[in-house]
Design a protein around this motif. Structure first.
Motif, short mmCIF file in Angstrom:
data_model
loop_
_atom_site.label_atom_id
_atom_site.label_comp_id
_atom_site.label_asym_id
_atom_site.label_seq_id
_atom_site.Cartn_x
_atom_site.Cartn_y
_atom_site.Cartn_z
N ASP A 276 0.87 -1.17 0.00
CA ASP A 276 0.00 0.00 0.00
C ASP A 276 0.91 1.23 0.00
N LEU A 277 0.93 1.95 -1.11
CA LEU A 277 1.88 3.07 -1.25
C LEU A 277 1.62 4.17 -0.23
N ASP A 278 0.37 4.48 0.02
CA ASP A 278 0.07 5.54 0.99
C ASP A 278 0.69 5.19 2.35
N ALA A 279 0.45 3.98 2.79
CA ALA A 279 0.97 3.56 4.09
C ALA A 279 2.48 3.46 4.07
N ALA A 280 3.05 2.95 2.97
CA ALA A 280 4.49 2.76 2.88
C ALA A 280 5.23 4.09 2.91
N VAL A 281 4.73 5.07 2.18
CA VAL A 281 5.37 6.38 2.18
C VAL A 281 5.33 7.00 3.57
N GLU A 282 4.15 7.00 4.18
CA GLU A 282 4.02 7.59 5.51
C GLU A 282 4.89 6.85 6.52
N GLY A 283 4.87 5.52 6.47
CA GLY A 283 5.67 4.74 7.41
C GLY A 283 7.16 4.92 7.21
N ALA A 284 7.59 5.05 5.96
CA ALA A 284 9.01 5.22 5.69
C ALA A 284 9.52 6.56 6.20
N VAL A 285 8.71 7.59 6.11
CA VAL A 285 9.12 8.91 6.61
C VAL A 285 9.42 8.82 8.11
N GLY A 286 8.51 8.19 8.85
CA GLY A 286 8.74 8.05 10.28
C GLY A 286 9.93 7.17 10.60
N ALA A 287 10.08 6.08 9.83
CA ALA A 287 11.19 5.16 10.07
C ALA A 287 12.54 5.80 9.81
N ARG A 301 18.27 2.70 4.47
CA ARG A 301 18.25 2.18 3.10
C ARG A 301 16.84 1.74 2.75
N VAL A 302 16.33 2.17 1.61
CA VAL A 302 14.99 1.80 1.17
C VAL A 302 15.08 1.13 -0.20
N ASP A 314 8.70 9.79 -5.86
CA ASP A 314 8.14 11.14 -5.98
C ASP A 314 7.32 11.49 -4.74
N ARG A 315 6.52 10.58 -4.28
CA ARG A 315 5.66 10.87 -3.13
C ARG A 315 6.48 10.94 -1.85
N THR A 445 15.19 -7.81 14.63
CA THR A 445 13.76 -7.50 14.61
C THR A 445 13.37 -7.11 13.19
N VAL A 446 12.20 -7.56 12.77
CA VAL A 446 11.66 -7.20 11.45
C VAL A 446 10.19 -6.83 11.65
N THR A 447 9.82 -5.64 11.20
CA THR A 447 8.45 -5.16 11.32
C THR A 447 7.77 -5.22 9.96
N ILE A 448 6.58 -5.76 9.93
CA ILE A 448 5.80 -5.81 8.70
C ILE A 448 4.80 -4.67 8.70
N ASN A 449 4.85 -3.85 7.66
CA ASN A 449 3.98 -2.68 7.50
C ASN A 449 4.13 -1.70 8.66
#
Length: 525
Positions: A276-287, A301-302, A314-315, A445-449
């Motif tokens: 889910d791109l919306d969730a992935a972008v938002e989550g990556a910013v925080g991470a 690294r992404v 872009d997003r 540790t590995v977090t999913i989503n």
């Protein structure tokens, strides 16, 4: 600085620092001290005592004297103290947040993350320590002829905790809580730049009922105080760089003292083709940008599946460009400051090296002295060579690189192509697929989503690093039992052998028959 210095949070004053200085262990009165500065401005706010090896010796002696009496208390009583500490932290959080922001430069929201961590840890162990530490019955040596074995847990004695500057609340006390519950004393050596946050936490522990001498604090230079601390204590808990961790582990090994340590990371985030791109972008910013990237389990690294890469890039760049920087002692700022001139220089060097090697800087890439002396704009890089500093070394700042990958196999291979193995993140709409990919990633540790919160905040589960990211685990029963020595106690119900051994061949043959039978009877296995 005056008692009513308008440049500082209203809850902090000269009296605050003077009071906390009184908690530092000193073997004798000396005038040597070191400056502590407000990170947002670089201005000196106070001077903390500079301890010497003799102070470490005294601290360990005092802690050891207090430990015997503390260990005699029931675990239930120790739990009650920790639960009171939980409440005291929440009651005194404003002063604690002010100090953490002042010394580390983080935003208030990111400082509150630490309050959450300490209270979650205290709540978890404060209700479960008695069960974890209770005597455990194990199977006997010989059923019916031997009594069940008992495993008894004893405290190790004095625990030395060496904590870093990036999370001055969490890493000063969250490892101390289970150590105290196990019946140990603690000698804490906080980072040179964040001593007052640690001292306030010790004050709060005492307010909650921890005996005065049970937790000692020595402040000052790590290279001076670290070696005698490791030499004198019975267990070492260290959080910091891999390079320093090697030295601490070597010293502990020479002394046959056990240790646990969380070290560096170069953590990957994988965006699979069904994310889910919306969730992935938002989550990556925080991470990537929590605490200005100064987070051991944060993402640097992404790797994005090539089918989603352009849109994600872009997003993501747009979202990162919208992050706000600031020095407010209040909520509302997205990203705070780097902690020091050294951290700023590391970030500048990594970005300069990336540019020299042909990487593209999509946003950021520059210091922000207009905001504060150590601020740096959140930065997104692409086309980064795999041997660039920002690609393979821990930046520990607001810098992240993006790279397209052709499927999950390449994503996993690139994620594992590092000497580190602390944390990782996998994004997919299919959780079972995410779990399968997670099991292939070489990380503790590995977090999913999610970036890291779901695994870090799962206090009932162990947290730690693989490869060069550390040894041992915090959290869960493992995080408490590491501070204990296990003792096995077993009894024989009746003599079953000759005092020296098997007496003759007849007895050996009889035992052989018994052993064969033993394996075939399920209730005796």
């Amino acid at each position: 600085m005056t008692d009513a210095d308008p440049t500082l949070p209203p809850r902090l004053s000269t009296a605050t620092f003077d009071r906390l200085n009184g908690l530092v262990t000193r073997a004798e009165d000396r005038s040597d001290d070191r400056a502590v500065t407000e990170t947002f401005t670089g201005t000196e706010v106070s001077r903390v005592p500079e301890c010497a090896p003799a102070d470490v010796t005294l601290a360990v002696e005092r802690a050891r004297d207090a430990q015997d009496r503390w260990a005699e208390r029931s675990v239930d009583e120790r739990e009650r103290v920790v639960r009171r500490f939980h409440d005291v932290v929440l009651d005194r959080q404003d002063e604690l947040l002010d100090l953490a922001q002042l010394e580390s430069g983080k935003s208030r929201a990111h400082a509150f993350d630490e309050v959450m961590d300490v209270t979650l840890t205290s709540r978890y162990y404060g209700y479960r320590a008695a069960d974890v530490l209770s005597t455990e019955r194990r199977r006997p040596a010989v059923p019916l002829l031997s009594s069940p074995a008992e495993v008894v847990r004893h405290p190790v004695g004095v625990v030395g905790i060496i904590s870093p500057w990036n999370y001055p609340i969490t890493l000063a006390v969250s490892d101390a809580v289970p150590a105290l519950l196990a019946g140990n004393a603690v000698v804490l050596k906080p980072a040179e730049t964040t001593p007052y946050t640690a001292l306030l936490l010790v004050e709060l522990l005492r307010e909650a009922g921890v005996p005065r001498d049970l937790v000692q604090v020595v402040t000052g230079d790590g290279a001076t105080l670290g070696p005698p601390l490791v030499d004198d204590v019975d267990y070492v808990s260290f959080t910091g760089s891999t390079e320093t961790g090697r030295e601490v582990a070597a010293a502990a090994g020479r002394n046959l003292v056990d240790c646990s340590m969380e070290l560096g990371g170069k953590n990957p985030l994988l965006v699979l083709d069904d994310a889910d791109l919306d969730a992935a972008v938002e989550g990556a910013v925080g991470a990537c940008f929590t605490n200005a990237g100064q987070l051991c389990i944060g993402t640097e690294r992404v790797y994005v599946d090539e089918s989603l890469y352009d849109e994600f890039r872009d997003r993501f760049v747009e979202a990162v460009s919208d992050l706000t920087l600031g020095t407010d002692y209040d909520y509302g700022v997205d990203v705070g400051s780097l902690a020091s001139a050294d951290q700023l220089e590391t970030v500048r060097e990594h970005v300069a090296d990336a540019r020299d090697r042909g990487a593209t800087v999509h946003c950021g890439g520059e210091p922000r002295p207009d905001v504060g002396p150590y601020f740096y704009d959140p930065t997104v890089l692409t086309d980064l060579p795999v041997d660039a500093e920002a690609a393979c070394e821990e930046t520990f700042g607001p810098v992240v690189s993006l790279r397209p990958v052709s499927g999950e196999r390449e994503a996993v291979d690139r994620a594992n192509d590092t000497r580190y193995g602390l944390n990782a993140s996998v994004w997919t709409e299919n959780r079972e697929r995410g779990r399968a990919v997670a099991r292939e990633v070489e990380a503790g540790t590995v977090t999913i989503n999610g970036g890291y919160v779901e695994t870090w905040a799962a206090i009932d589960a162990p947290m730690g690093g693989m490869k060069e990211s550390g040894i041992g685990r915090r959290h869960g029963p493992e995080g408490l039992l590491r501070y204990t020595e296990s003792q096995t106690v077993a009894a024989r119900r009746r003599a079953i052998t000759h005092p020296v051994g098997v007496q003759d061949g007849l007895e050996a043959r009889a035992l052989t028959v018994a052993l064969r039978l033993w394996r075939r009877l399920p209730f005796l296995r």
